[in-house]
Scaffold this motif. Sequence first.
Motif, mmCIF file in Angstrom:
data_model
loop_
_atom_site.group_PDB
_atom_site.id
_atom_site.type_symbol
_atom_site.label_atom_id
_atom_site.label_comp_id
_atom_site.label_asym_id
_atom_site.label_seq_id
_atom_site.Cartn_x
_atom_site.Cartn_y
_atom_site.Cartn_z
ATOM 1 N N PHE A 1 0.798 -1.214 0.000
ATOM 2 C CA PHE A 1 0.000 0.000 0.000
ATOM 3 C C PHE A 1 0.839 1.276 0.000
ATOM 4 O O PHE A 1 0.302 2.361 0.111
ATOM 5 C CB PHE A 1 -0.978 -0.023 1.179
ATOM 6 C CG PHE A 1 -2.043 -1.073 1.003
ATOM 7 C CD1 PHE A 1 -3.270 -0.747 0.467
ATOM 8 C CD2 PHE A 1 -1.800 -2.387 1.344
ATOM 9 C CE1 PHE A 1 -4.248 -1.707 0.271
ATOM 10 C CE2 PHE A 1 -2.768 -3.361 1.162
ATOM 11 C CZ PHE A 1 -3.995 -3.021 0.624
ATOM 12 N N GLU A 2 2.150 1.148 -0.154
ATOM 13 C CA GLU A 2 3.003 2.323 -0.291
ATOM 14 C C GLU A 2 2.820 2.901 -1.693
ATOM 15 O O GLU A 2 2.760 2.164 -2.676
ATOM 16 C CB GLU A 2 4.467 1.965 -0.066
ATOM 17 C CG GLU A 2 4.792 1.646 1.372
ATOM 18 C CD GLU A 2 6.256 1.294 1.569
ATOM 19 O OE1 GLU A 2 7.086 1.667 0.719
ATOM 20 O OE2 GLU A 2 6.545 0.635 2.572
ATOM 21 N N TYR A 3 2.742 4.202 -1.775
ATOM 22 C CA TYR A 3 2.506 4.885 -3.048
ATOM 23 C C TYR A 3 3.487 4.420 -4.121
ATOM 24 O O TYR A 3 3.088 4.137 -5.254
ATOM 25 C CB TYR A 3 2.615 6.396 -2.841
ATOM 26 C CG TYR A 3 2.250 7.208 -4.051
ATOM 27 C CD1 TYR A 3 0.920 7.503 -4.328
ATOM 28 C CD2 TYR A 3 3.226 7.693 -4.912
ATOM 29 C CE1 TYR A 3 0.578 8.258 -5.425
ATOM 30 C CE2 TYR A 3 2.890 8.451 -6.018
ATOM 31 C CZ TYR A 3 1.563 8.731 -6.273
ATOM 32 O OH TYR A 3 1.232 9.480 -7.376
ATOM 33 N N ALA A 4 4.755 4.322 -3.779
ATOM 34 C CA ALA A 4 5.787 3.936 -4.754
ATOM 35 C C ALA A 4 5.597 2.513 -5.264
ATOM 36 O O ALA A 4 6.048 2.186 -6.369
ATOM 37 C CB ALA A 4 7.172 4.079 -4.134
ATOM 38 N N ASN A 5 4.931 1.658 -4.510
ATOM 39 C CA ASN A 5 4.756 0.255 -4.895
ATOM 40 C C ASN A 5 3.461 -0.015 -5.646
ATOM 41 O O ASN A 5 3.240 -1.125 -6.119
ATOM 42 C CB ASN A 5 4.817 -0.644 -3.665
ATOM 43 C CG ASN A 5 6.182 -0.638 -3.023
ATOM 44 O OD1 ASN A 5 7.178 -0.325 -3.670
ATOM 45 N ND2 ASN A 5 6.242 -0.971 -1.749
ATOM 46 N N GLY B 1 1.930 9.400 0.949
ATOM 47 C CA GLY B 1 2.769 8.323 0.448
ATOM 48 C C GLY B 1 2.219 6.921 0.603
ATOM 49 O O GLY B 1 2.979 5.956 0.520
ATOM 50 N N MET B 2 0.915 6.807 0.783
ATOM 51 C CA MET B 2 0.299 5.488 0.955
ATOM 52 C C MET B 2 -1.049 5.457 0.229
ATOM 53 O O MET B 2 -1.571 6.487 -0.167
ATOM 54 C CB MET B 2 0.047 5.179 2.440
ATOM 55 C CG MET B 2 1.279 5.078 3.293
ATOM 56 S SD MET B 2 2.286 3.619 2.970
ATOM 57 C CE MET B 2 1.314 2.325 3.690
ATOM 58 N N VAL B 3 -1.601 4.264 0.125
ATOM 59 C CA VAL B 3 -2.973 4.095 -0.345
ATOM 60 C C VAL B 3 -3.856 3.994 0.887
ATOM 61 O O VAL B 3 -3.597 3.189 1.785
ATOM 62 C CB VAL B 3 -3.122 2.814 -1.198
ATOM 63 C CG1 VAL B 3 -4.588 2.518 -1.483
ATOM 64 C CG2 VAL B 3 -2.334 2.933 -2.482
ATOM 65 N N TRP B 4 -4.855 4.836 0.932
ATOM 66 C CA TRP B 4 -5.849 4.802 2.006
ATOM 67 C C TRP B 4 -7.220 4.789 1.339
ATOM 68 O O TRP B 4 -7.499 5.604 0.456
ATOM 69 C CB TRP B 4 -5.748 6.031 2.901
ATOM 70 C CG TRP B 4 -4.562 6.077 3.806
ATOM 71 C CD1 TRP B 4 -3.265 6.303 3.448
ATOM 72 C CD2 TRP B 4 -4.562 5.899 5.211
ATOM 73 N NE1 TRP B 4 -2.456 6.280 4.545
ATOM 74 C CE2 TRP B 4 -3.234 6.043 5.653
ATOM 75 C CE3 TRP B 4 -5.546 5.651 6.158
ATOM 76 C CZ2 TRP B 4 -2.865 5.937 6.981
ATOM 77 C CZ3 TRP B 4 -5.191 5.550 7.487
ATOM 78 C CH2 TRP B 4 -3.867 5.690 7.889
#
Length: 99
Positions: free
Chosen positions: A11-15, A52-55
């Motif tokens: 769920f990290e934005y970069a991933n 920087g995450m998916v929420w």
Amino acid sequence: MSRCRGRSAEFEYANVPGGQWRTKLDAAAALCAGCPFRPQCAADALRYHALGMVWAGVPIPPDHDNKHTARARLMLIEIALYGGVQHLDLSEYDGDLDG
């Protein structure tokens, strides 16, 4: 329990797959599809000024001044209030979905 619990790397934005924000938005929505905790998750993301995450199925860029961060926050408000993004007209937003 939410499906993302214990899976933070996914769920990290970069991933999140995709190079453009629209592609990341579609991939993030798929990660959280059907989760009953999306409204609470969206409220928590707003409360904690998450970056920087998916929420709640919304990819939030890692910096406050990214042009998509404001759009992500508007989407989170919609999800927190209404459970989804059906009321928000993103076409009126200044800026395109890509980039």
